[in-house]
Design a protein around this motif. Structure first.
Motif, PDB file in Angstrom:
ATOM      1  N   THR A 209       0.821  -1.210   0.000  1.00  0.00           N
ATOM      2  CA  THR A 209       0.000   0.000   0.000  1.00  0.00           C
ATOM      3  C   THR A 209       0.858   1.264   0.000  1.00  0.00           C
ATOM      4  O   THR A 209       1.749   1.422   0.829  1.00  0.00           O
ATOM      5  N   GLY A 210       0.583   2.129  -0.959  1.00  0.00           N
ATOM      6  CA  GLY A 210       1.268   3.411  -1.014  1.00  0.00           C
ATOM      7  C   GLY A 210       2.727   3.337  -1.414  1.00  0.00           C
ATOM      8  O   GLY A 210       3.490   4.275  -1.158  1.00  0.00           O
ATOM      9  N   ASN A 211       3.130   2.253  -2.067  1.00  0.00           N
ATOM     10  CA  ASN A 211       4.542   2.098  -2.443  1.00  0.00           C
ATOM     11  C   ASN A 211       4.860   2.946  -3.668  1.00  0.00           C
ATOM     12  O   ASN A 211       4.810   2.479  -4.804  1.00  0.00           O
ATOM     13  N   THR A 212       5.214   4.197  -3.424  1.00  0.00           N
ATOM     14  CA  THR A 212       5.648   5.091  -4.501  1.00  0.00           C
ATOM     15  C   THR A 212       7.165   5.217  -4.540  1.00  0.00           C
ATOM     16  O   THR A 212       7.691   6.037  -5.292  1.00  0.00           O
ATOM     17  N   GLY A 213       7.852   4.423  -3.724  1.00  0.00           N
ATOM     18  CA  GLY A 213       9.317   4.420  -3.750  1.00  0.00           C
ATOM     19  C   GLY A 213       9.955   5.668  -3.200  1.00  0.00           C
ATOM     20  O   GLY A 213      11.107   5.962  -3.528  1.00  0.00           O
ATOM     21  N   ALA A 214       9.243   6.416  -2.329  1.00  0.00           N
ATOM     22  CA  ALA A 214       9.784   7.679  -1.821  1.00  0.00           C
ATOM     23  C   ALA A 214      10.131   7.633  -0.337  1.00  0.00           C
ATOM     24  O   ALA A 214      10.638   8.616   0.199  1.00  0.00           O
ATOM     25  N   THR A 215       9.874   6.510   0.344  1.00  0.00           N
ATOM     26  CA  THR A 215      10.270   6.355   1.739  1.00  0.00           C
ATOM     27  C   THR A 215      11.396   5.326   1.818  1.00  0.00           C
ATOM     28  O   THR A 215      11.570   4.512   0.905  1.00  0.00           O
ATOM     29  N   ASP A 216      12.141   5.347   2.905  1.00  0.00           N
ATOM     30  CA  ASP A 216      13.229   4.383   3.072  1.00  0.00           C
ATOM     31  C   ASP A 216      12.696   2.948   3.038  1.00  0.00           C
ATOM     32  O   ASP A 216      13.334   2.053   2.472  1.00  0.00           O
ATOM     33  N   GLU A 217      11.523   2.719   3.620  1.00  0.00           N
ATOM     34  CA  GLU A 217      10.932   1.381   3.631  1.00  0.00           C
ATOM     35  C   GLU A 217      10.664   0.888   2.214  1.00  0.00           C
ATOM     36  O   GLU A 217      11.055  -0.219   1.840  1.00  0.00           O
ATOM     37  N   HIS A 218      10.002   1.710   1.428  1.00  0.00           N
ATOM     38  CA  HIS A 218       9.640   1.298   0.072  1.00  0.00           C
ATOM     39  C   HIS A 218      10.856   1.236  -0.841  1.00  0.00           C
ATOM     40  O   HIS A 218      10.956   0.348  -1.690  1.00  0.00           O
ATOM     41  N   ARG A 219      11.791   2.155  -0.672  1.00  0.00           N
ATOM     42  CA  ARG A 219      13.017   2.114  -1.474  1.00  0.00           C
ATOM     43  C   ARG A 219      13.779   0.827  -1.206  1.00  0.00           C
ATOM     44  O   ARG A 219      14.327   0.206  -2.131  1.00  0.00           O
ATOM     45  N   ALA A 220      13.832   0.406   0.061  1.00  0.00           N
ATOM     46  CA  ALA A 220      14.551  -0.822   0.418  1.00  0.00           C
ATOM     47  C   ALA A 220      13.902  -2.038  -0.239  1.00  0.00           C
ATOM     48  O   ALA A 220      14.595  -2.892  -0.816  1.00  0.00           O
ATOM     49  N   LEU A 221      12.580  -2.130  -0.169  1.00  0.00           N
ATOM     50  CA  LEU A 221      11.888  -3.265  -0.777  1.00  0.00           C
ATOM     51  C   LEU A 221      12.073  -3.280  -2.286  1.00  0.00           C
ATOM     52  O   LEU A 221      12.340  -4.331  -2.885  1.00  0.00           O
ATOM     53  N   ASN A 222      11.931  -2.124  -2.915  1.00  0.00           N
ATOM     54  CA  ASN A 222      12.061  -2.060  -4.367  1.00  0.00           C
ATOM     55  C   ASN A 222      13.475  -2.394  -4.822  1.00  0.00           C
ATOM     56  O   ASN A 222      13.676  -3.057  -5.848  1.00  0.00           O
ATOM     57  N   TYR A 223      14.456  -1.928  -4.061  1.00  0.00           N
ATOM     58  CA  TYR A 223      15.843  -2.265  -4.376  1.00  0.00           C
ATOM     59  C   TYR A 223      16.055  -3.779  -4.331  1.00  0.00           C
ATOM     60  O   TYR A 223      16.666  -4.368  -5.241  1.00  0.00           O
ATOM     61  N   LEU A 224      15.541  -4.435  -3.294  1.00  0.00           N
ATOM     62  CA  LEU A 224      15.771  -5.871  -3.136  1.00  0.00           C
ATOM     63  C   LEU A 224      15.144  -6.685  -4.255  1.00  0.00           C
ATOM     64  O   LEU A 224      15.758  -7.634  -4.760  1.00  0.00           O
ATOM     65  N   VAL A 225      13.923  -6.335  -4.677  1.00  0.00           N
ATOM     66  CA  VAL A 225      13.262  -7.184  -5.671  1.00  0.00           C
ATOM     67  C   VAL A 225      13.863  -7.042  -7.066  1.00  0.00           C
ATOM     68  O   VAL A 225      13.656  -7.913  -7.914  1.00  0.00           O
ATOM     69  N   VAL A 226      14.625  -5.970  -7.314  1.00  0.00           N
ATOM     70  CA  VAL A 226      15.254  -5.863  -8.632  1.00  0.00           C
ATOM     71  C   VAL A 226      16.765  -6.058  -8.596  1.00  0.00           C
ATOM     72  O   VAL A 226      17.394  -6.189  -9.649  1.00  0.00           O
ATOM     73  N   ARG A 227      17.351  -6.122  -7.386  1.00  0.00           N
ATOM     74  CA  ARG A 227      18.803  -6.213  -7.290  1.00  0.00           C
ATOM     75  C   ARG A 227      19.334  -7.410  -6.512  1.00  0.00           C
ATOM     76  O   ARG A 227      20.532  -7.684  -6.565  1.00  0.00           O
ATOM     77  N   TYR A 228      18.480  -8.105  -5.772  1.00  0.00           N
ATOM     78  CA  TYR A 228      19.015  -9.114  -4.855  1.00  0.00           C
ATOM     79  C   TYR A 228      18.345 -10.470  -5.090  1.00  0.00           C
ATOM     80  O   TYR A 228      17.299 -10.774  -4.509  1.00  0.00           O
ATOM     81  N   PRO A 229      18.924 -11.325  -5.923  1.00  0.00           N
ATOM     82  CA  PRO A 229      18.310 -12.613  -6.265  1.00  0.00           C
ATOM     83  C   PRO A 229      18.228 -13.592  -5.111  1.00  0.00           C
ATOM     84  O   PRO A 229      17.404 -14.507  -5.127  1.00  0.00           O
ATOM     85  N   ALA A 230      19.067 -13.420  -4.090  1.00  0.00           N
ATOM     86  CA  ALA A 230      19.044 -14.362  -2.965  1.00  0.00           C
ATOM     87  C   ALA A 230      17.693 -14.356  -2.255  1.00  0.00           C
ATOM     88  O   ALA A 230      17.295 -15.374  -1.671  1.00  0.00           O
ATOM     89  N   LEU A 231      16.985 -13.249  -2.307  1.00  0.00           N
ATOM     90  CA  LEU A 231      15.667 -13.183  -1.690  1.00  0.00           C
ATOM     91  C   LEU A 231      14.709 -14.162  -2.365  1.00  0.00           C
ATOM     92  O   LEU A 231      13.948 -14.874  -1.699  1.00  0.00           O
ATOM     93  N   TYR A 232      14.753 -14.221  -3.690  1.00  0.00           N
ATOM     94  CA  TYR A 232      13.897 -15.149  -4.419  1.00  0.00           C
ATOM     95  C   TYR A 232      14.321 -16.594  -4.199  1.00  0.00           C
ATOM     96  O   TYR A 232      13.481 -17.490  -4.066  1.00  0.00           O
ATOM     97  N   ALA A 233      15.616 -16.822  -4.185  1.00  0.00           N
ATOM     98  CA  ALA A 233      16.110 -18.185  -3.983  1.00  0.00           C
ATOM     99  C   ALA A 233      15.704 -18.716  -2.608  1.00  0.00           C
ATOM    100  O   ALA A 233      15.298 -19.883  -2.477  1.00  0.00           O
ATOM    101  N   LYS A 234      15.796 -17.875  -1.581  1.00  0.00           N
ATOM    102  CA  LYS A 234      15.400 -18.291  -0.234  1.00  0.00           C
ATOM    103  C   LYS A 234      13.906 -18.577  -0.175  1.00  0.00           C
ATOM    104  O   LYS A 234      13.474 -19.560   0.446  1.00  0.00           O
ATOM    105  N   THR A 235      13.091 -17.754  -0.827  1.00  0.00           N
ATOM    106  CA  THR A 235      11.647 -17.969  -0.811  1.00  0.00           C
ATOM    107  C   THR A 235      11.285 -19.274  -1.518  1.00  0.00           C
ATOM    108  O   THR A 235      10.450 -20.052  -1.048  1.00  0.00           O
ATOM    109  N   ALA A 236      11.932 -19.533  -2.671  1.00  0.00           N
ATOM    110  CA  ALA A 236      11.688 -20.791  -3.376  1.00  0.00           C
ATOM    111  C   ALA A 236      12.112 -21.980  -2.518  1.00  0.00           C
ATOM    112  O   ALA A 236      11.435 -23.019  -2.477  1.00  0.00           O
TER     113      ALA A 236
END
Length: 302
Positions: A209-236
């Motif tokens: 909700t409200g993820n416009t990428g302008a807060t530290d919380e949302h920037r961190a999440l957006n960075y991880l989903v496009v830059r950090y593949p280990a997150l996907y590997a761990k979830t799988a």
């Protein structure tokens, strides 16, 4: 693993995730730029803030005059059999019509809502905007914009559209299918599990909700989903162990000191035993470009 190719170096890119990328031009200190009207309509955000946003870029005509000029150019071009979108792409991709591309209003949408008006920090980055203009857009297309959120646009800038202006330093595009294909195969789950896991994680972040990428919380999440593949590997891997992704939290880190450091914590709960395991990464969000401090590790509640 190859990541998306930055558009400020090339006109085209494909999906993926890599490490932090250096900007191509000098950065501004968001606290040093005066503007008495910045942040109007967004009281929860500071007047200037860094943006790391996921969405879609759409060109708009800023005035009837520009729209009529575009129509005249189309009339002189061979566009027989092309769709309207293909016609727009064909005309603007022609170097002779670069002046029109500079005149257009480039709107960044999040979840279908107009969110920002984009302007390049460097005039040469108009190529990045043109490269985001797909001749046949699909629902799985994603644009990533990294830059500085500034004041609300004046009414005459974009045909009355009053949105925050983002001066971007980096912009690139990919489609979700390409991103999923670029993820390394998990060691404990079958390769067929990686795709659905990645898609679920990505969609959950996109729909925060409200993820416009302008807060530290949302920037961190957006960075991880496009830059950090280990997150996907761990979830799988966790899906392969019959666990669900039950929570994703972002908290300030007590180790930050003078810098803005956050911890992103993922909780996985076994569907049979109801036992929850947590893993976290630590990110530095102080500057425009976030970077990883601690790799994905087990997390224990303090």
């Amino acid at each position: 693993m190859e990541g998306p190719e930055e558009k400020n170096e090339s006109a085209n890119s494909s999906g993926g995730m890599t490490g932090a990328v250096a900007p191509t031009s000098s950065r501004e200190n968001p606290s040093s730029t005066p503007c008495p009207t910045c942040g109007a309509g967004s009281p929860s955000l500071p007047p200037f803030s860094y943006v790391y946003a996921l969405g879609r870029i759409e060109p708009r005509f800023p005035s009837p005059g520009i729209e009529k000029e575009f129509a005249q150019v189309v009339g002189r071009s061979d566009t027989t059999g092309l769709t309207d979108r293909q016609t727009l792409h064909t005309v603007l991709s022609n170097g002779e019509n670069r002046y029109l591309a500079r005149q257009l209003c480039w709107v960044f949408t999040v979840e279908g809502m107009d969110t920002y008006i984009l302007t390049p920090r460097d005039s040469l980055d108009i190529d990045a905007l043109l490269a985001s203009l797909r001749p046949a857009p699909r629902p799985t297309d994603v644009d990533v914009v990294i830059g500085l959120r500034g004041p609300i646009a004046p009414p005459d800038m974009c045909n009355g559209l009053m949105l925050p202006i983002v001066r971007f330093d980096q912009l690139y595009s990919f489609d979700i299918d390409s991103l999923i294909k670029s993820i390394p195969r998990p060691t404990t789950a079958g390769a067929k599990d990686a795709g659905p896991a990645a898609d679920e994680v990505f969609q959950r972040v996109m729909h925060v909700t409200g993820n416009t990428g302008a807060t530290d919380e949302h920037r961190a999440l957006n960075y991880l989903v496009v830059r950090y593949p280990a997150l996907y590997a761990k979830t799988a891997e966790q899906f392969g162990q019959n666990s669900s992704l039950t929570a994703v939290e972002v908290r300030p880190s007590p180790l930050g000191g003078a810098r803005k450091v956050v911890e992103v914590i993922c909780s996985y709960t076994n569907r049979v035993t109801d036992v929850t395991e947590k893993f976290f990464v630590r990110l530095d969000m102080t500057e425009e470009f976030p970077f990883l401090i601690t790799k994905l590790s087990p997390y224990f509640d303090r």
